[in-house]
Scaffold this active site. Structure first.
Site, PDB file in Angstrom:
ATOM      1  N   LYS A 162       0.854  -1.203   0.000  1.00 27.12           N
ATOM      2  CA  LYS A 162       0.000   0.000   0.000  1.00 27.12           C
ATOM      3  C   LYS A 162       0.881   1.242   0.000  1.00 27.12           C
ATOM      4  O   LYS A 162       1.498   1.593   0.996  1.00 27.12           O
ATOM      5  CB  LYS A 162      -0.933   0.046   1.215  1.00 27.12           C
ATOM      6  CG  LYS A 162      -2.016   1.109   0.975  1.00 27.12           C
ATOM      7  CD  LYS A 162      -2.602   1.715   2.213  1.00 27.12           C
ATOM      8  CE  LYS A 162      -1.776   2.765   2.873  1.00 27.12           C
ATOM      9  NZ  LYS A 162      -1.593   4.006   2.088  1.00 27.12           N
ATOM     10  N   GLY A 205       6.995   4.749   8.395  1.00 27.56           N
ATOM     11  CA  GLY A 205       6.174   5.949   8.566  1.00 27.56           C
ATOM     12  C   GLY A 205       6.343   6.502   9.962  1.00 27.56           C
ATOM     13  O   GLY A 205       7.392   6.330  10.594  1.00 27.56           O
ATOM     14  N   SER A 206       5.285   7.122  10.467  1.00 25.75           N
ATOM     15  CA  SER A 206       5.380   7.798  11.760  1.00 25.75           C
ATOM     16  C   SER A 206       5.386   6.792  12.914  1.00 25.75           C
ATOM     17  O   SER A 206       4.808   5.710  12.812  1.00 25.75           O
ATOM     18  CB  SER A 206       4.207   8.758  11.922  1.00 25.75           C
ATOM     19  OG  SER A 206       2.989   8.046  11.899  1.00 25.75           O
ATOM     20  N   THR A 207       6.006   7.167  14.001  1.00 26.73           N
ATOM     21  CA  THR A 207       6.029   6.329  15.192  1.00 26.73           C
ATOM     22  C   THR A 207       4.612   6.121  15.719  1.00 26.73           C
ATOM     23  O   THR A 207       4.247   5.025  16.153  1.00 26.73           O
ATOM     24  CB  THR A 207       6.950   6.960  16.254  1.00 26.73           C
ATOM     25  OG1 THR A 207       8.289   6.924  15.733  1.00 26.73           O
ATOM     26  CG2 THR A 207       6.923   6.205  17.570  1.00 26.73           C
ATOM     27  N   GLU A 208       3.810   7.168  15.612  1.00 32.06           N
ATOM     28  CA  GLU A 208       2.410   7.089  16.061  1.00 32.06           C
ATOM     29  C   GLU A 208       1.664   5.969  15.319  1.00 32.06           C
ATOM     30  O   GLU A 208       1.017   5.113  15.928  1.00 32.06           O
ATOM     31  CB  GLU A 208       1.794   8.453  15.745  1.00 32.06           C
ATOM     32  CG  GLU A 208       0.383   8.645  16.139  1.00 32.06           C
ATOM     33  CD  GLU A 208      -0.182   9.911  15.449  1.00 32.06           C
ATOM     34  OE1 GLU A 208       0.587  10.683  14.811  1.00 32.06           O
ATOM     35  OE2 GLU A 208      -1.401  10.093  15.555  1.00 32.06           O
ATOM     36  N   GLY A 230       3.090   3.545  13.637  1.00 31.42           N
ATOM     37  CA  GLY A 230       3.789   2.293  13.933  1.00 31.42           C
ATOM     38  C   GLY A 230       3.157   1.580  15.131  1.00 31.42           C
ATOM     39  O   GLY A 230       2.987   0.359  15.132  1.00 31.42           O
ATOM     40  N   GLU A 283       9.925   0.824  10.557  1.00 29.16           N
ATOM     41  CA  GLU A 283      10.990   1.812  10.356  1.00 29.16           C
ATOM     42  C   GLU A 283      10.318   3.161  10.565  1.00 29.16           C
ATOM     43  O   GLU A 283       9.506   3.593   9.752  1.00 29.16           O
ATOM     44  CB  GLU A 283      11.557   1.646   8.944  1.00 29.16           C
ATOM     45  CG  GLU A 283      12.966   2.127   8.820  1.00 29.16           C
ATOM     46  CD  GLU A 283      13.001   3.552   8.373  1.00 29.16           C
ATOM     47  OE1 GLU A 283      12.967   4.428   9.274  1.00 29.16           O
ATOM     48  OE2 GLU A 283      13.043   3.800   7.174  1.00 29.16           O
ATOM     49  N   CYS A 342      13.619  10.268   7.544  1.00 29.47           N
ATOM     50  CA  CYS A 342      13.497   9.775   8.912  1.00 29.47           C
ATOM     51  C   CYS A 342      14.825   9.934   9.657  1.00 29.47           C
ATOM     52  O   CYS A 342      14.850  10.052  10.868  1.00 29.47           O
ATOM     53  CB  CYS A 342      13.039   8.336   8.903  1.00 29.47           C
ATOM     54  SG  CYS A 342      13.925   7.343   7.721  1.00 29.47           S
ATOM     55  N   GLU A 360      10.023  15.174  16.032  1.00 33.71           N
ATOM     56  CA  GLU A 360      10.401  15.106  14.615  1.00 33.71           C
ATOM     57  C   GLU A 360       9.618  16.156  13.837  1.00 33.71           C
ATOM     58  O   GLU A 360       8.392  16.144  13.826  1.00 33.71           O
ATOM     59  CB  GLU A 360      10.084  13.704  14.075  1.00 33.71           C
ATOM     60  CG  GLU A 360      10.481  13.538  12.633  1.00 33.71           C
ATOM     61  CD  GLU A 360      10.283  12.104  12.133  1.00 33.71           C
ATOM     62  OE1 GLU A 360       9.161  11.583  12.233  1.00 33.71           O
ATOM     63  OE2 GLU A 360      11.263  11.523  11.635  1.00 33.71           O
TER      64      GLU A 360
HETATM   65  P1  NAI Z   1       1.919   8.156   8.446  1.00 40.35           P
HETATM   66  O1  NAI Z   1       2.697   7.312   9.357  1.00 40.35           O
HETATM   67  O2  NAI Z   1       0.490   8.461   8.785  1.00 40.35           O
HETATM   68  O3  NAI Z   1       1.902   7.483   6.968  1.00 40.35           O
HETATM   69  C1  NAI Z   1       2.792   6.508   6.494  1.00 40.35           C
HETATM   70  C2  NAI Z   1       2.013   5.377   5.829  1.00 40.35           C
HETATM   71  O4  NAI Z   1       1.157   4.776   6.787  1.00 40.35           O
HETATM   72  C3  NAI Z   1       1.089   5.819   4.681  1.00 40.35           C
HETATM   73  O5  NAI Z   1       1.069   4.820   3.688  1.00 40.35           O
HETATM   74  C4  NAI Z   1      -0.265   5.896   5.356  1.00 40.35           C
HETATM   75  O6  NAI Z   1      -1.330   5.733   4.465  1.00 40.35           O
HETATM   76  C5  NAI Z   1      -0.182   4.728   6.316  1.00 40.35           C
HETATM   77  N1  NAI Z   1      -1.087   4.810   7.471  1.00 40.35           N
HETATM   78  C6  NAI Z   1      -1.529   5.919   8.120  1.00 40.35           C
HETATM   79  N2  NAI Z   1      -2.363   5.573   9.131  1.00 40.35           N
HETATM   80  C7  NAI Z   1      -2.429   4.225   9.130  1.00 40.35           C
HETATM   81  C8  NAI Z   1      -3.115   3.265   9.936  1.00 40.35           C
HETATM   82  N3  NAI Z   1      -3.906   3.659  10.943  1.00 40.35           N
HETATM   83  N4  NAI Z   1      -2.932   1.965   9.664  1.00 40.35           N
HETATM   84  C9  NAI Z   1      -2.136   1.558   8.651  1.00 40.35           C
HETATM   85  N5  NAI Z   1      -1.476   2.414   7.853  1.00 40.35           N
HETATM   86  C10 NAI Z   1      -1.615   3.728   8.075  1.00 40.35           C
HETATM   87  O7  NAI Z   1       2.703   9.496   8.219  1.00 40.35           O
HETATM   88  P2  NAI Z   1       2.135  10.903   7.717  1.00 40.35           P
HETATM   89  O8  NAI Z   1       0.840  11.208   8.381  1.00 40.35           O
HETATM   90  O9  NAI Z   1       2.142  10.906   6.234  1.00 40.35           O
HETATM   91  O10 NAI Z   1       3.266  11.884   8.235  1.00 40.35           O
HETATM   92  C11 NAI Z   1       3.248  12.309   9.587  1.00 40.35           C
HETATM   93  C12 NAI Z   1       4.628  12.317  10.179  1.00 40.35           C
HETATM   94  O11 NAI Z   1       5.141  10.997  10.175  1.00 40.35           O
HETATM   95  C13 NAI Z   1       5.665  13.119   9.433  1.00 40.35           C
HETATM   96  O12 NAI Z   1       5.607  14.473   9.761  1.00 40.35           O
HETATM   97  C14 NAI Z   1       6.930  12.469   9.903  1.00 40.35           C
HETATM   98  O13 NAI Z   1       7.278  12.981  11.160  1.00 40.35           O
HETATM   99  C15 NAI Z   1       6.548  11.019  10.057  1.00 40.35           C
HETATM  100  N6  NAI Z   1       6.944  10.218   8.884  1.00 40.35           N
HETATM  101  C16 NAI Z   1       8.058   9.436   8.978  1.00 40.35           C
HETATM  102  C17 NAI Z   1       8.502   8.733   7.883  1.00 40.35           C
HETATM  103  C18 NAI Z   1       9.700   7.879   7.930  1.00 40.35           C
HETATM  104  O14 NAI Z   1      10.364   7.685   6.915  1.00 40.35           O
HETATM  105  N7  NAI Z   1      10.037   7.279   9.048  1.00 40.35           N
HETATM  106  C19 NAI Z   1       7.831   8.828   6.585  1.00 40.35           C
HETATM  107  C20 NAI Z   1       6.630   9.614   6.608  1.00 40.35           C
HETATM  108  C21 NAI Z   1       6.236  10.297   7.725  1.00 40.35           C
END
Ligand code: NAI
Ligand code: MG
Length: 500
Positions: free
Chosen positions: A197, A250-253, A255, A272, A306, A403
């Protein structure tokens, strides 16, 4: 901060690609969402709709998992030799290379990053990741084990390393194609089947990659790609009881939400997540190399990394020089449309990220931080933020603790090494760190003291498919890349039998 203006013309393929509503890949077929719904993806340089994409949700995830399950349990994939799998993965790499310019343009349009950067960073990283993992497909081995307790009898005991099964992969928008490759390549090398996804902000390059997966001869159902939102499609994938493992970046939240969702069937989880990585500059560093290194550590990919070096700690004698140097470089960064070849820095990926980053800047000023350079949104159209160096910071501030995921670095002086290491480790994250010094012993001592998954000495953001990457603490679980990633995608089976 000049504004760039000229755009590279799009290839015909890219123009056509974005003009058509993109479908999802399930069981080797390009299909609409079961609901018939679509969602827009935006060009962050303008805020305009770039393309419309089928909006996958629970039902589509279900269809895709069923296809992946069938491909894993009954399809031809498991019967292929490792050599045949390796050749398909290698072919996929060749096909990505053949279409590199289209991928780079699509990535720039969808994510905002400069085309010039996509060409030299995202694309080679993607292609080499597939090639590196193609090499591993034929080298996944078990061991023979001498048993300790069976003194009387003789046993032959050995381990097999088998694919973990159906893998759900949820990826972010900061390196859309590269993150797809980091996830898909080891899954394919180990013989898993996948439901991927992509992030809702940037689904296009993963979908184009899906076309090449088919062209490479990878059997139907082995790779399924379902674009959609996190709260619907992502959550359904993380919770699905026919999925054996979920891999998330993605985000720790989120995760933590993935972990909870995975508990239902105790699927394996790798994560990650975020970071707030310290970049440590000693008085004895080669300052001419350190200044551009520290600037690149935070401003690369607009700080949307990240592992961004977002907390700069500089030993007192060099503090002013380093802050001035990084600020001067920041002030020369040309901000503009990613398709302009003279652009150094494009927009942030979305309005949400623009607001988030600007919100952090406001909170920093409120708590007493000052911008040595930059410090605000750039222009009124598109999601641009000026590269920013914040000074007058302390470890209680939100801008130092959380972050930001934008082109914003906090700079703080330090006096001695113990205080520095304590400050560097005073974070819930542990993804990466930088150390700048000419003193070799000090560099390795500090590297050993840092609680971080990657330490770069006199360099930053050095990535390689052979180098494991992942986090300590709340930066994640598991290591991607290198041979370590094979552990994330395999189960170990012990087999033994008496032989005398
Ligand atoms: P996010 O963690 O919400 O999104 C990343 C992925 O997770 C996307 O594919 C999203 O559709 C999916 N996702 C979101 N909620 C989900 C859920 N409940 N269950 C399963 N999958 C879900 O990140 P977002 O909202 O785009 O960015 C917010 C913050 O997260 C950023 O400001 C940054 O601090 C952090 N982030 C960290 C990344 C990294 O490489 N470690 C990459 C992107 C964001
Ligand atoms: Mg989110």
């Amino acid at each position: 901060m000049a504004t760039a203006t000229q755009a590279v013309p799009l290839t015909e393929h890219v123009s056509k690609y974005v003009a058509k509503t993109r479908q999802m890949l399930i069981n080797g077929k390009w299909v609409d969402a079961a609901s018939g719904k679509t969602f827009p993806t935006y060009n962050p340089a303008t805020g305009d709709v770039l393309a419309n994409v089928a909006e996958g949700d629970k039902e589509d995830i279900n269809r895709a998992v069923t296809a992946a399950r069938h491909a894993f349990d009954n399809g031809p994939w498991r019967k292929l030799s490792p050599g045949e799998r390796a050749r398909m993965i290698w072919k996929l790499a060749d096909l990505v290379e053949k279409h590199a310019e289209e991928f780079a343009q699509l990535e720039s349009l969808d994510n905002g990053k400069p085309l010039t950067i996509a060409r030299v960073a995202d694309l080679p990283g993607t292609i080499e990741m597939f090639r590196y993992m193609a090499g591993w497909a034929t080298k996944i081995e078990g061991n023979t084990i001498p048993l300790v307790l069976q003194g009387g009898g003789k046993f032959l005991a050995y381990t097999l390393r088998e694919p973990v099964g159906v893998v759900g992969q949820i990826i972010p928008w900061n390196f859309p194609l590269l993150m797809a490759a980091w996830k898909l390549a080891p899954a394919l090398a180990t013989g898993c089947c996948v439901v991927l996804k992509p992030a809702e902000q940037t689904p296009l390059t993963a979908l184009l990659l899906g076309e090449l997966v088919q062209e490479a001869g990878i059997p139907d159902g082995v790779v399924n790609i379902v674009p959609g939102y996190g709260e619907t499609a992502g959550a359904a994938l993380a919770a699905h009881d026919k999925v054996d493992k979920v891999a998330f970046t993605g985000s720790t939240e989120v995760g933590k939400l993935i972990l909870k969702a995975a508990a239902g069937n105790l699927k394996k989880v790798s994560l990650e997540l975020g970071g707030k990585s310290p970049n440590l500059v000693f008085n004895d560093a080669d300052i001419d190399a350190t200044i551009p290194g520290a600037a690149m550590a935070i401003f690369f990919n607009h700080g949307q990394c990240c592992c961004a070096g977002s907390r700069l700690y500089v030993e007192d004698k060099q503090f002013d020089k380093v802050v001035d140097g990084v600020s001067q470089l920041a002030s020369k960064i040309r901000i503009g449309n990613g398709l302009d070849p003279s652009t150094d820095m494009g927009p942030l990926v979305s309005e949400e990220q623009l607001n988030r980053v600007c919100g952090y800047l406001e909170s920093g000023y409120h708590e007493g931080a000052k911008a040595a350079v930059g410090g605000k949104r750039h222009g009124a159209k598109g999601y641009f933020v000026e590269p920013t160096v914040l000074v007058n910071t302390n470890e209680k501030m939100k801008v130092v603790r959380e972050e930001i995921f934008g082109p914003v670095v906090t700079a703080t002086p330090f006096k001695n090494i113990d205080d520095l290491v304590a400050k560097a480790n005073d974070t819930e994250y542990g993804l990466a760190a930088g150390v700048w010094t000419k003193d070799i012993a000090k560099a390795h001592h500090v590297a050993s003291m840092l609680r971080a998954g990657s330490v770069w000495i006199n360099c930053y953001n050095v990535f390689d498919p052979a180098l494991p990457f992942g986090g300590y603490k709340q930066s994640g679980w598991g290591r991607e890349m290198g041979h370590e990633v094979l552990e994330l995608y395999t189960e170990v089976k012990s087999v033994c039998t008496p032989i005398a």
